[in-house]
Write a protein that holds these residues in place. Structure first.
Motif, mmCIF file in Angstrom:
data_model
loop_
_atom_site.group_PDB
_atom_site.id
_atom_site.type_symbol
_atom_site.label_atom_id
_atom_site.label_comp_id
_atom_site.label_asym_id
_atom_site.label_seq_id
_atom_site.Cartn_x
_atom_site.Cartn_y
_atom_site.Cartn_z
ATOM 1 N N ALA A 66 0.806 -1.221 0.000
ATOM 2 C CA ALA A 66 0.000 0.000 0.000
ATOM 3 C C ALA A 66 0.841 1.274 0.000
ATOM 4 O O ALA A 66 0.435 2.282 -0.567
ATOM 5 C CB ALA A 66 -0.947 -0.006 1.204
ATOM 6 N N ASP A 67 2.043 1.219 0.594
ATOM 7 C CA ASP A 67 2.857 2.435 0.698
ATOM 8 C C ASP A 67 3.414 2.925 -0.640
ATOM 9 O O ASP A 67 3.838 4.072 -0.741
ATOM 10 C CB ASP A 67 3.988 2.263 1.723
ATOM 11 C CG ASP A 67 4.910 1.089 1.413
ATOM 12 O OD1 ASP A 67 4.590 0.282 0.523
ATOM 13 O OD2 ASP A 67 5.961 0.994 2.074
ATOM 14 N N VAL A 68 3.391 2.098 -1.676
ATOM 15 C CA VAL A 68 3.879 2.546 -2.988
ATOM 16 C C VAL A 68 2.742 2.783 -3.989
ATOM 17 O O VAL A 68 2.983 3.159 -5.129
ATOM 18 C CB VAL A 68 4.913 1.568 -3.603
ATOM 19 C CG1 VAL A 68 6.125 1.424 -2.705
ATOM 20 C CG2 VAL A 68 4.294 0.232 -3.919
ATOM 21 N N VAL A 69 1.509 2.577 -3.545
ATOM 22 C CA VAL A 69 0.371 2.650 -4.456
ATOM 23 C C VAL A 69 0.106 4.069 -4.952
ATOM 24 O O VAL A 69 -0.364 4.256 -6.071
ATOM 25 C CB VAL A 69 -0.884 2.036 -3.789
ATOM 26 C CG1 VAL A 69 -2.130 2.292 -4.609
ATOM 27 C CG2 VAL A 69 -0.677 0.552 -3.596
ATOM 28 N N TYR A 70 0.429 5.086 -4.167
ATOM 29 C CA TYR A 70 0.211 6.464 -4.615
ATOM 30 C C TYR A 70 0.980 6.725 -5.912
ATOM 31 O O TYR A 70 0.441 7.276 -6.868
ATOM 32 C CB TYR A 70 0.620 7.464 -3.528
ATOM 33 C CG TYR A 70 0.163 8.872 -3.804
ATOM 34 C CD1 TYR A 70 -1.105 9.285 -3.413
ATOM 35 C CD2 TYR A 70 0.979 9.780 -4.468
ATOM 36 C CE1 TYR A 70 -1.547 10.581 -3.663
ATOM 37 C CE2 TYR A 70 0.549 11.069 -4.725
ATOM 38 C CZ TYR A 70 -0.709 11.469 -4.326
ATOM 39 O OH TYR A 70 -1.143 12.736 -4.582
#
Length: 137
Positions: free
Chosen positions: A80-84
């Motif tokens: 989730a932390d790289v999804v942006y």
């Protein structure tokens, strides 16, 4: 997002970029990619580690910007932390849908993509949703 919205998305999508593709047959990304191919979707695997190779007879690219054809959906198997950043890339290539797999939840990425006009499905898997909604081919 309700069942009808998801069914509409899955019914319109033809070409899927699968971010976080793996060659390991026991990994969810491999199983989902195989299932989507079997369902008749065009699936382009995205993995910097596997770029230049083939996966399930599909050429692997390292990033979304390398894909030369229009992409309907970006299916994300990443933390989730790289999804942006993936959402930013999906917007840049003109994708219509950002699909975040089960367990992948990023509200900022969802808001960014929705504000850019993308449909966003979060914390779901098309390999589960297609049969559940009676959409198998």
């Amino acid at each position: 997002m309700n069942d009808q919205d998801i069914a509409n998305i899955l019914g319109k999508v033809e070409t899927i970029a699968l971010v976080g593709a793996s060659e390991k047959t026991d990994r969810p990304s491999y199983k989902v990619m195989k299932y989507l191919l079997d369902q008749g979707y065009t699936v382009i695997p995205v993995s910097p580690r596997l770029a230049g190779k083939t996966l399930l007879n599909q050429p692997v690219v390292s990033q979304l910007s390398e894909i030369k054809q229009p992409i309907d959906m970006v299916d994300v198997f990443r933390n989730a932390d790289v999804v942006y950043g993936v959402a930013q890339e999906a917007i840049a290539i003109g994708a219509k849908v950002l699909w975040l797999q089960q367990g992948v939840i990023n509200e900022e990425a969802k808001l960014l993509a929705e504000n850019a006009g993308l449909n966003v499905v979060m914390d779901r898997c098309p390999k589960i949703e297609i049969p559940r909604l009676g959409l198998e081919k």
